[in-house]
Design a protein around this motif. Structure first.
Motif, short mmCIF file in Angstrom:
data_model
loop_
_atom_site.label_atom_id
_atom_site.label_comp_id
_atom_site.label_asym_id
_atom_site.label_seq_id
_atom_site.Cartn_x
_atom_site.Cartn_y
_atom_site.Cartn_z
N ALA A 182 99.80 -21.94 -64.04
CA ALA A 182 100.44 -22.91 -63.16
C ALA A 182 101.93 -23.03 -63.46
O ALA A 182 102.75 -23.19 -62.54
N ILE A 183 102.31 -22.95 -64.73
CA ILE A 183 103.72 -23.07 -65.09
C ILE A 183 104.49 -21.83 -64.63
O ILE A 183 105.55 -21.94 -64.01
N ALA A 184 103.96 -20.64 -64.93
CA ALA A 184 104.63 -19.40 -64.51
C ALA A 184 104.76 -19.35 -62.99
O ALA A 184 105.81 -19.01 -62.45
N GLN A 185 103.68 -19.69 -62.30
CA GLN A 185 103.71 -19.69 -60.84
C GLN A 185 104.72 -20.72 -60.33
O GLN A 185 105.47 -20.45 -59.40
N GLY A 186 104.75 -21.89 -60.95
CA GLY A 186 105.68 -22.94 -60.52
C GLY A 186 107.14 -22.57 -60.70
O GLY A 186 107.98 -22.89 -59.86
N LYS A 187 107.43 -21.87 -61.79
CA LYS A 187 108.80 -21.41 -62.00
C LYS A 187 109.19 -20.40 -60.90
O LYS A 187 110.26 -20.49 -60.31
N ALA A 188 108.31 -19.44 -60.65
CA ALA A 188 108.59 -18.43 -59.62
C ALA A 188 108.60 -19.05 -58.23
O ALA A 188 109.45 -18.72 -57.40
N PHE A 189 107.66 -19.95 -57.96
CA PHE A 189 107.56 -20.58 -56.64
C PHE A 189 108.84 -21.35 -56.32
O PHE A 189 109.37 -21.25 -55.21
N GLY A 190 109.33 -22.11 -57.29
CA GLY A 190 110.57 -22.86 -57.06
C GLY A 190 111.73 -21.95 -56.70
O GLY A 190 112.51 -22.24 -55.80
N ALA A 191 111.82 -20.82 -57.41
CA ALA A 191 112.89 -19.86 -57.11
C ALA A 191 112.73 -19.31 -55.70
O ALA A 191 113.70 -19.26 -54.93
N ALA A 192 111.53 -18.89 -55.36
CA ALA A 192 111.29 -18.30 -54.03
C ALA A 192 111.57 -19.31 -52.91
O ALA A 192 112.18 -18.96 -51.90
N MET A 193 111.14 -20.54 -53.08
CA MET A 193 111.26 -21.52 -52.00
C MET A 193 112.68 -22.05 -51.84
O MET A 193 113.09 -22.39 -50.73
N THR A 194 113.44 -22.13 -52.93
CA THR A 194 114.79 -22.68 -52.83
C THR A 194 115.86 -21.62 -52.71
O THR A 194 117.00 -21.93 -52.36
N GLY A 195 115.52 -20.36 -53.04
CA GLY A 195 116.53 -19.31 -53.07
C GLY A 195 117.49 -19.46 -54.23
O GLY A 195 118.57 -18.90 -54.24
N MET A 196 117.04 -20.22 -55.26
CA MET A 196 117.84 -20.43 -56.46
C MET A 196 116.97 -20.11 -57.67
O MET A 196 115.81 -20.54 -57.73
N GLY A 197 117.54 -19.41 -58.64
CA GLY A 197 116.83 -19.20 -59.88
C GLY A 197 116.63 -20.51 -60.62
O GLY A 197 117.24 -21.54 -60.29
N GLY A 198 115.77 -20.50 -61.62
CA GLY A 198 115.44 -21.71 -62.35
C GLY A 198 116.62 -22.39 -63.01
O GLY A 198 116.71 -23.62 -63.07
N ARG A 199 117.56 -21.60 -63.52
CA ARG A 199 118.74 -22.19 -64.16
C ARG A 199 119.56 -22.98 -63.15
O ARG A 199 120.01 -24.09 -63.42
#
Length: 141
Positions: A53-70
């Motif tokens: 869930a954490i790995a998916q959430g990190k990737a999902f946030g990047a994909a949905m916002t067009g911004m990397g986690g940083r």
């Protein structure tokens, strides 16, 4: 063209190898397509089961916002209400910290995202970037 299963598997293998070379804690790596759908996932022996869930959430946030986690984390620090609302829009699935990395092709188009978890967020991001580079693509955290 999108991210292939072969590329996703290559990213995972290279990210895990980079983590082992750096003596990192056991990692979990998720690779999603540009729409936020899982392509591949692996969890190393010894990694807690909840890491998907954490790995998916990190990737999902990047994909949905067009911004990397940083960049997401910086945005959350500057505009916490906006990022909280955005995460609410996506059902709380975003984890806006380093370790969520966009995957771009040679033209700069976003074709997917990688989420790595298990060590520090900065280390997670570093091995995600290494995995992406290993398959000839460009990562953006």
């Amino acid at each position: 063209m999108g991210l292939s299963l072969e590329q996703a598997r290559g990213i995972i293998q290279a990210a895990l190898a980079a983590g082992r070379a750096r003596d990192m804690r056991p990692l979990s790596v998720a690779v999603l397509d540009a729409g936020g759908h899982p392509i591949a996932f692996e969890r190393e022996d010894g990694a807690p089961p909840g890491r998907f869930a954490i790995a998916q959430g990190k990737a999902f946030g990047a994909a949905m916002t067009g911004m990397g986690g940083r960049k997401q984390m910086s945005r959350a620090e500057a505009q916490p209400y906006f990022m909280a609302a955005l995460n609410g829009v996506y059902g709380g699935q975003m984890v806006p910290v380093p370790g969520g990395v966009l995957v771009r092709d040679e033209t700069g188009a976003i074709i997917g995202a990688v989420g790595v978890t298990g060590d520090t967020s900065d280390n997670d991001a570093a091995v995600a970037l290494a995995g992406i580079a290993a398959v000839g693509l460009v990562g953006e955290d």
